[in-house]
Design an enzyme around this catalytic site. Sequence first.
Site, short mmCIF file in Angstrom:
data_model
loop_
_atom_site.label_atom_id
_atom_site.label_comp_id
_atom_site.label_asym_id
_atom_site.label_seq_id
_atom_site.Cartn_x
_atom_site.Cartn_y
_atom_site.Cartn_z
N CYS A 1 44.90 14.88 87.55
CA CYS A 1 44.53 14.00 86.43
C CYS A 1 43.02 13.82 86.34
O CYS A 1 42.52 13.33 85.34
CB CYS A 1 45.22 12.65 86.54
SG CYS A 1 44.69 11.69 87.96
N ASP A 10 41.17 11.79 88.03
CA ASP A 10 40.70 10.44 88.32
C ASP A 10 40.05 10.36 89.70
O ASP A 10 40.44 11.07 90.63
CB ASP A 10 41.87 9.45 88.23
CG ASP A 10 42.35 9.30 86.79
OD1 ASP A 10 41.68 9.84 85.90
OD2 ASP A 10 43.37 8.64 86.58
N CYS A 52 42.63 5.88 85.29
CA CYS A 52 43.57 5.22 84.38
C CYS A 52 43.76 3.75 84.74
O CYS A 52 43.33 3.30 85.80
CB CYS A 52 44.91 5.94 84.45
SG CYS A 52 45.76 5.62 85.99
N CYS A 80 48.94 7.03 91.27
CA CYS A 80 47.72 6.23 91.13
C CYS A 80 47.58 5.29 92.32
O CYS A 80 46.46 5.05 92.81
CB CYS A 80 47.74 5.44 89.82
SG CYS A 80 48.30 6.42 88.40
FE1 FES Z 1 45.44 9.74 87.69
FE2 FES Z 1 46.41 7.35 87.34
S1 FES Z 1 46.65 9.04 86.01
S2 FES Z 1 45.18 8.05 88.97
#
Ligand code: FES
Length: 143
Positions: free
Chosen positions: A35, A37, A60, A104
């Site tokens: 993702c 992140d 997110c 996450c």
């Molecule tokens: Fe990647 Fe939440 S979508 S940490």
Amino acid sequence: MALYSEKVMDHFRNPRNVGVIEDADGVGEVGNAKCGDIMKIYLKIKDDKIDDVKFETFGCGSAIASSSMATELIKGQPVSEALKLTNQAVTEALDGLPAHKLHCSVLAEEAIKAAMKDYYDRHGIAYDESQFPAAHDCEHCGV
Ligand code: FES
């Protein structure tokens, strides 16, 4: 039922412990390759306790809520207790996350462990490597 619990929304809207600790004793940064992140945790440790903890999360809403809750859970705790923090504990404290958002909370657990490992490394403290499994992408939650 709403997709996100009240607690997730609260920690997303008013995240606790956001920021940087300039003279941190340990810093951990992890990212999820899928993702994209990124989460960074700063620890200040005094008398073998988590004296202060701050985070920066580029990610997110669930990642922000997870980091906020994770920092609240370990603040003031002995280092040995903080090391036991799991993503399940973070998720439970948030009254749950949707299945596709569980990774996450994994990021929060990994960031704290990475910061703890950094603290041990910087201070020449011996530790058991098995306490710090390599960061993973949480394949099963299918990001
Ligand atoms: Fe990647 Fe939440 S979508 S940490």
